[in-house]
Write a protein that holds these residues in place. Structure first.
Motif, short mmCIF file in Angstrom:
data_model
loop_
_atom_site.label_atom_id
_atom_site.label_comp_id
_atom_site.label_asym_id
_atom_site.label_seq_id
_atom_site.Cartn_x
_atom_site.Cartn_y
_atom_site.Cartn_z
N ALA A 609 0.83 -1.21 0.00
CA ALA A 609 0.00 0.00 0.00
C ALA A 609 0.86 1.26 0.00
N SER A 610 2.00 1.20 0.72
CA SER A 610 2.88 2.38 0.76
C SER A 610 3.52 2.63 -0.60
N ASP A 611 3.82 1.56 -1.35
CA ASP A 611 4.35 1.73 -2.72
C ASP A 611 3.32 2.43 -3.60
N ILE A 612 2.05 2.04 -3.45
CA ILE A 612 0.99 2.66 -4.24
C ILE A 612 0.87 4.14 -3.86
N SER A 613 1.00 4.45 -2.57
CA SER A 613 0.95 5.85 -2.12
C SER A 613 2.05 6.67 -2.76
N VAL A 614 3.25 6.10 -2.83
CA VAL A 614 4.38 6.80 -3.45
C VAL A 614 4.06 7.10 -4.92
N LEU A 615 3.51 6.10 -5.61
CA LEU A 615 3.14 6.28 -7.01
C LEU A 615 2.10 7.39 -7.18
N MET A 616 1.09 7.36 -6.30
CA MET A 616 0.01 8.35 -6.38
C MET A 616 0.55 9.77 -6.15
N VAL A 617 1.45 9.91 -5.18
CA VAL A 617 2.05 11.22 -4.91
C VAL A 617 2.86 11.68 -6.11
N HIS A 618 3.65 10.76 -6.68
CA HIS A 618 4.49 11.10 -7.84
C HIS A 618 3.62 11.57 -9.00
N MET A 619 2.43 10.96 -9.15
CA MET A 619 1.57 11.32 -10.27
C MET A 619 0.62 12.47 -9.93
N LYS A 620 0.78 12.97 -8.69
CA LYS A 620 -0.03 14.11 -8.23
C LYS A 620 -1.53 13.82 -8.34
#
Length: 620
Positions: A609-620
Motif C-alpha cells: 500500500a505504501s508503494d501505491i501511495s508513493v506512485l500516487m504522490v508522484h503522479m499528483k
C-alpha cells in the motif's frame, strides 16, 4: 497470391480462429496461416465446450461477436447447465460436441468471412524491423508482409510427445511441431519456458458395456450458448456415462511409473494442477481407492469415445492392461493411447493488456503460448488480440475489458499482471465480481462495448436493448401485481414455503428460496395473463435481478470504488528507479510488469500500500 496484409494470424486453433475472424470482421485484410487446413479449430483434447467459468467465457465471446458459441451450439450433442443448484453467479453452460462437425463448421464460418485469406504452411521466422513485427517467413520460403502479427501456436512450439519411454516431435498426435520462432524470440530478449499437458486414450465405444456405468443425460430443457437466433436448443441429445477406477487399476498403473516421463523427470515442463494425469491422482490422492471417469462420445455417429479423467503418458501396454480393469471396459479396444506433450510458452507478463508484446511492437500472443490451458481461455484471448491488432494499426483506442466487465478481462489481467507458474485455467473463484459476470447477462455487459468498435452488429445491439426493456417490464409487473392467498398458497405449500395470509406484492414472493418465477407465474392467473408473451431468457433475467438485487448493488458499489484506480493511467516511460521511496521489490516488479494503471499496479504481488501511495504522490 497476395503478399501484403493488415493482420497475419499464425495458427488456426481456437485462439487463431477467433483472432482472424475478429480482425477480418472489423475490416482488416487478414491472412490465417496454419500447418494443416484440415485441422482448423481441432478439439485436440476433450470434445466439449464450456463448463465452470469457461461457459461464461464462451457466452462473452458470442456477445462480442465471435463465433465459438454459434459453432458450439450447431455441433452440440448434449447441453447441460452446471451448478444449477447454486446461485446464478455459478451457473455455467457446457456442451458435448461432435468433434468433426465442430472443426468443419469453424472452417465454413471462416471461409464465409470477408477479408480473410488462408495459407497452409509452417511459419519459421518473424520479419522484425526497427523493433516492430511486419510479417512472417514460411518453411517453403515465402514472405508475407503485414502491419501486425498474432501468434497462436498452441502446443506446437517445439512440441514433444511422450508415451512411456518413447518420445517424438509433435504438436498433437499426427501433427509435426513448429520450430524456429522460439529461438528467434529468445534472441530478441523474450523469456520462454516449458509446459506440459496430457490426453487420455481414445476407445472404441462398441467394445464397452454401458450397463456397468451410470448414465448422464443432458438437461431436460436444454438451453444454448449463442444469444443469436442463428442457433436453436437441441431437440435430441446423446448421453455421457460415469464409471470409476479401483485398486486393481491403480496397482497395474503403478507398475509403469518408472517408465512414466511425468515421474522420471524427462518432462521438465510445468503441468496442470487442475487437470492432473491419472498417475498424478494416484500419488497425490493416495488415500482414495477410486477416481471418477467420464465416458464422452466424440460425435453423433462415430463410435470413438473420450475417456475423461484417464489422462496419462504411461507405456501403451500398461494403459491398455489397466483400462480393461475399469467396470464396463473389460473388453475395451483402444484407438490410440494417451500421451503427454510438452511445449514452449512465453511468460505473459511480457505482454500489455492488449496482448501486444512489450518487446516487439505490433506482435501479439494469444492462447497456450501465454501459458493457459483450455479451448475457451484460448478463444477469449484470440478475439481480444484480433480486435486490438486491428485497433492499433488503424490508430484506434485499445479494447481492454476490466475485471468487473468480463471473465475475459479477469483472465488477461491475471496473465499480464501476475504471470503463471502452471497452465492457467479459469475458475469462478478467480473473479471477485462474479455475481456481475453471470452467463445470463454477457450480452448486456459486452455487446454495447463491441458495437461501439464495429464488431457486434447493430442487430445484436438492438436485441440487447429490447431484452433490457422486457426485463424491466417484467420486474415492474411483479412490483405492481398483488397476489391473493388463494392465488399462490397451494404452490407455496408444495415448496415448503410459509403461506401468505393477505395480499402481497408478487416481487416479495419471487425472492423467497425455492420459488421460481415460471412456477409462480403458472400458479397465478394474474401473472400468467400479464407475462405470457415473455420468453424464458427474459423471465430468468428478471428473476435473478429481483432475487439478488441487494448483492448485485453491493458488488457494483465495491467494483466502482476499485475501478476508480483503473482510470488513473501510468506513463509507459516512467523510471521507477528514480522514485527513491519505493521498495527495492516494487522497483523490480513495476519495471518488469510496466502496469498501465494504478489499479493494475495494486494487483502485482509484492507491491505494498505504501508503494501505491508513493506512485500516487508522484503522479499528483
Amino acid at each position: 497470391m497476395e503478399k501484403k496484409y493488415d493482420v497475419i494470424v499464425v495458427g488456426a486453433g481456437h485462439a487463431g480462429c477467433e483472432a482472424a475472424a475478429a480482425a477480418a470482421n472489423l475490416g482488416s485484410k487478414t491472412l490465417l496461416i496454419t500447418m494443416n487446413m484440415n485441422a482448423i479449430a481441432q478439439m485436440s483434447c476433450n470434445p466439449a465446450m464450456g463448463g465452470v467459468a469457461k461457459g461464461q467465457i464462451v457466452r462473452e465471446i458470442d456477445a462480442l461477436g465471435g463465433y465459438s458459441g454459434i459453432v458450439s451450439d450447431k455441433s452440440a450433442i448434449q447441453f447441460k447447465m452446471l451448478n444449477k443448484s447454486k446461485g446464478p453467479a455459478m451457473w455455467s453452460p457446457r456442451t458435448q460436441n461432435d468433434r468433426m462437425m465442430f472443426s468443419n463448421l469453424w472452417r465454413l464460418k471462416l471461409e464465409q468471412t470477408k477479408n480473410l485469406d488462408f495459407w497452409q504452411d509452417m511459419v519459421t521466422e518473424l520479419i522484425i524491423k526497427n523493433g516492430a513485427c511486419c510479417g512472417v517467413k514460411t518453411q517453403i520460403g515465402i514472405e508475407f508482409k503485414s502491419n501486425a502479427v498474432i501468434l497462436t501456436n498452441g502446443t506446437f512450439l517445439n512440441g514433444l510427445i511422450h508415451i512411456g519411454e518413447k518420445q517424438f516431435g509433435g504438436g498433437r498426435a499426427g501433427d509435426k511441431p513448429s520450430t524456429g520462432i522460439t529461438e528467434q524470440l529468445i534472441a530478441n530478449g523474450f523469456t520462454s519456458g516449458r509446459m506440459k499437458t496430457g490426453t487420455p486414450p481414445r476407445v472404441d465405444g462398441r467394445s464397452l458395456d454401458y450397463s456397468k456405468m451410470e448414465e448422464q443425460p443432458g438437461d431436460e430443457k436444454p438451453s444454448k450458448f449463442s444469444f443469436s437466433a442463428e442457433t436453436q436448443p437441441l431437440s435430441k441429445q446423446r448421453s455421457c456415462y460415469i464409471t470409476y477406477t479401483n485398486d486393481d487399476v491403480h496397482d497395474i498403473l503403478r507398475t509403469g511409473f518408472e517408465q512414466s516421463p511425468m515421474f522420471t523427470g524427462r518432462i521438465k515442463g510445468l503441468g496442470p494442477r487442475y487437470c492432473p494425469s491419472i498417475e498424478d491422482k494416484i500419488v497425490r490422492f493416495s488415500e482414495r481407492n477410486r477416481h471418477q471417469l467420464f465416458i464422452e462420445p466424440e460425435g453423433w455417429d462415430t463410435v470413438e469415445i473420450y475417456l475423461n479423467g484417464f489422462s496419462t503418458s504411461l507405456p501403451e501396454d500398461v494403459q491398455n492392461k489397466a483400462m480393461r480393469l475399469i467396470p464396463g471396459f473389460e473388453n475395451a479396444k483402444m484407438f490410440r493411447p494417451g500421451y503427454a506433450i510438452e511445449y514452449d510458452f512465453f511468460q505473459p507478463t511480457q505482454l500489455k493488456s492488449t496482448l501486444e508484446t512489450k518487446g516487439i511492437n505490433n506482435l501479439y500472443f494469444a492462447g497456450q503460448i501465454n501459458g493457459t490451458t483450455g479451448y475457451e481461455e484460448a478463444a477469449g484471448q484470440g478475439i481480444i488480440a484480433g480486435i486490438n491488432a486491428h485497433q492499433k494499426i488503424n490508430e484506434n483506442e485499445s479494447f481492454i475489458l476490466k475485471r468487473d466487465e468480463a471473465y475475459i478481462g479477469v483472465l488477461i489481467d491475471d496473465l499480464v499482471t501476475k504471470g503463471t507458474t502452471e497452465p492457467y485455467r479459469m475458475f469462478t473463484s478467480r473473479a471477485e465480481y462474479r455475481i456481475l459476470l453471470r452467463q445470463d447477462n454477457a450480452d448486456i455487459r459486452l455487446t454495447p462495448l463491441s458495437n461501439e468498435i464495429g464488431l457486434a452488429t447493430d442487430e445484436m445491439l438492438q436485441k440487447v436493448l429490447t431484452k433490457n426493456e422486457q426485463v424491466a417490464s417484467v420486474i415492474k409487473q411483479f412490483e405492481e401485481t398483488s397476489l391473493n392467498p388463494e392465488d399462490v398458497n397451494e404452490y407455496l405449500e408444495t415448496q415448503n414455503s410459509s403461506l401468505i395470509k393477505q395480499k402481497v406484492k408478487a416481487n416479495t414472493v419471487v425472492t423467497r428460496p425455492n420459488i421460481t418465477i415460471t412456477d409462480l407465474i403458472n400458479s397465478s392467473k394474474k401473472l400468467a395473463e400479464k407475462l405470457s408473451n415473455y420468453n424464458n431468457e427474459v423471465l430468468e433475467g428478471a428473476e435473478i435481478l429481483m432475487k439478488y438485487n441487494g448483492y448485485i448493488a453491493r458488488e457494483k458499489e465495491v467494483a466502482g470504488k476499485m475501478m476508480r484506480l483503473e482510470n488513473i493511467k501510468i506513463r509507459e516511460n516512467i523510471d521507477y528507479k528514480k522514485l527513491s521511496s519505493l521498495s527495492a521489490e516494487a522497483v523490480e516488479k513495476l519495471t518488469k510488469i510496466k502496469p498501465s494503471t494504478i489499479g493494475q499496479a495494486t494487483r502485482i504481488s509484492g507491491i505494498s500500500a505504501s508503494d501505491i501511495s508513493v506512485l500516487m504522490v508522484h503522479m499528483k
